[in-house]
Design a protein around this motif. Sequence first.
Motif, PDB file in Angstrom:
ATOM      1  N   SER A 109      -7.412   4.727  -0.231  1.00 19.23           N
ATOM      2  CA  SER A 109      -7.713   5.167   1.128  1.00 19.23           C
ATOM      3  C   SER A 109      -9.180   4.907   1.463  1.00 19.23           C
ATOM      4  N   PHE A 110      -9.568   5.236   2.694  1.00 23.27           N
ATOM      5  CA  PHE A 110     -10.940   4.962   3.113  1.00 23.27           C
ATOM      6  C   PHE A 110     -11.371   5.920   4.207  1.00 23.27           C
TER       7      PHE A 110
ATOM      8  N   ALA B  83     -11.600  -0.009   1.647  1.00 23.98           N
ATOM      9  CA  ALA B  83     -10.785   0.943   0.896  1.00 23.98           C
ATOM     10  C   ALA B  83     -11.329   1.178  -0.500  1.00 23.98           C
TER      11      ALA B  83
ATOM     12  N   THR C  30      -7.436  -2.176   3.888  1.00 22.64           N
ATOM     13  CA  THR C  30      -6.656  -1.943   2.661  1.00 22.64           C
ATOM     14  C   THR C  30      -5.987  -3.207   2.152  1.00 22.64           C
TER      15      THR C  30
ATOM     16  N   PRO D 100      -5.892  -1.222  -3.580  1.00 22.91           N
ATOM     17  CA  PRO D 100      -6.640  -0.512  -2.543  1.00 22.91           C
ATOM     18  C   PRO D 100      -6.099   0.899  -2.332  1.00 22.91           C
TER      19      PRO D 100
ATOM     20  N   TRP E 181       0.847  -1.212   0.000  1.00 23.08           N
ATOM     21  CA  TRP E 181       0.000   0.000   0.000  1.00 23.08           C
ATOM     22  C   TRP E 181       0.878   1.256   0.000  1.00 23.08           C
TER      23      TRP E 181
ATOM     24  N   ASN F 264      -3.981   7.464   4.894  1.00 24.38           N
ATOM     25  CA  ASN F 264      -4.564   6.152   4.685  1.00 24.38           C
ATOM     26  C   ASN F 264      -6.057   6.193   4.960  1.00 24.38           C
ATOM     27  N   HIS F 265      -6.448   6.923   5.999  1.00 23.72           N
ATOM     28  CA  HIS F 265      -7.870   7.150   6.267  1.00 23.72           C
ATOM     29  C   HIS F 265      -8.051   8.405   7.106  1.00 23.72           C
TER      30      HIS F 265
END
Length: 339
Positions: free
Chosen positions: A301-302, A280, A336, A299, A229, A238-239
């Motif tokens: 981000s989320f 993700a 992810t 994948p 990732w 990342n989130h």
Amino acid sequence: MSHLSTLVASAVGQKAAAAILDLLEIDPALTAQAEGPVSRAVFAMALNAVLFHDIMGRVPLGAAYVQERRAEDHKLVFDHGALRTIDFGDGVPTGALPAGHLAFARILEPLGYVLADLYPLDRLKMTGRAYAHADLPEAIPQFFVSELHVERFSPAFGVIAHAVFDSTADALGVEAQRALAAFATEGSCGLDTARAALPQVVAAFARTHGPLRLEHYRALLAESAEAAWIATEGQAFNHATDRVPDVEAVADAQKALGRPVKDTVEVSGSGRVRQTAFKAQPVERALVTDAGETTLTVPGSFHEFISRDRFVDETGVERLDLRFDSGNAKGIFKMTKTG
């Protein structure tokens, strides 16, 4: 116009700044400054607002949720943003950056952040660090900075990691360094200095290493989904996380809409911190091959949700539980994973 609005507008434009600042619940102390120097707290909030704007542009599902909440007259409490770093061990730098989390400690600490706690993520061969703001810890978003320990993987993995990440560039220029030095010594800096610095500081939260080869991506992925990732996404958020009163209710509502929410809610050992997340966002990334270039869906981000309860600490003071939990973090990291 407040310093906060001025800074955010200088980075994303006035229209986008107005929209993002309208979405977020912001402490009045952070919007009151309109004259004189820019405090470290205001700059920290401006940085968070711009980074939130960035991740909403990369995570359409999160953006849709946020807009729906705002249409219902709810503002979003931005709890924390998370990012991942590479640590080669023994202080070896990651390209032009200091090793692992130190690449961001040099930014966060001058802005008033302190290391709140350390979270071993041994199964992932990582360590997480939570940074909370010293001035307004409940109002200014935290940062969860994790680092992946390359030396805990195979020798071949280490060779590939160097091939991928040794090209990492440093986004901080003279303007950013000047502002961070002022924040570290004075706790504030001039508005013009802050405006010049903000784009460079924001740029540090991105992918700054060079082109990625397909075989390198696959080799990293074989041992660590987290390393893979970072290889495609770098140090981007990342989130981002919405602090909500009832995370279980939010999860149920999002599932009822058919949205891809984590199957279970992660609950901390204390029971006071509960987290879940959307899966993700799939993104397409160009990877280099011997034949030229190929596009791979990976994948991205989320968006995450968290509920935090209040408690009475050992000194008898009631406070919000701002801690994290290693078990929760490991569960959220699965968002992810590929497949």
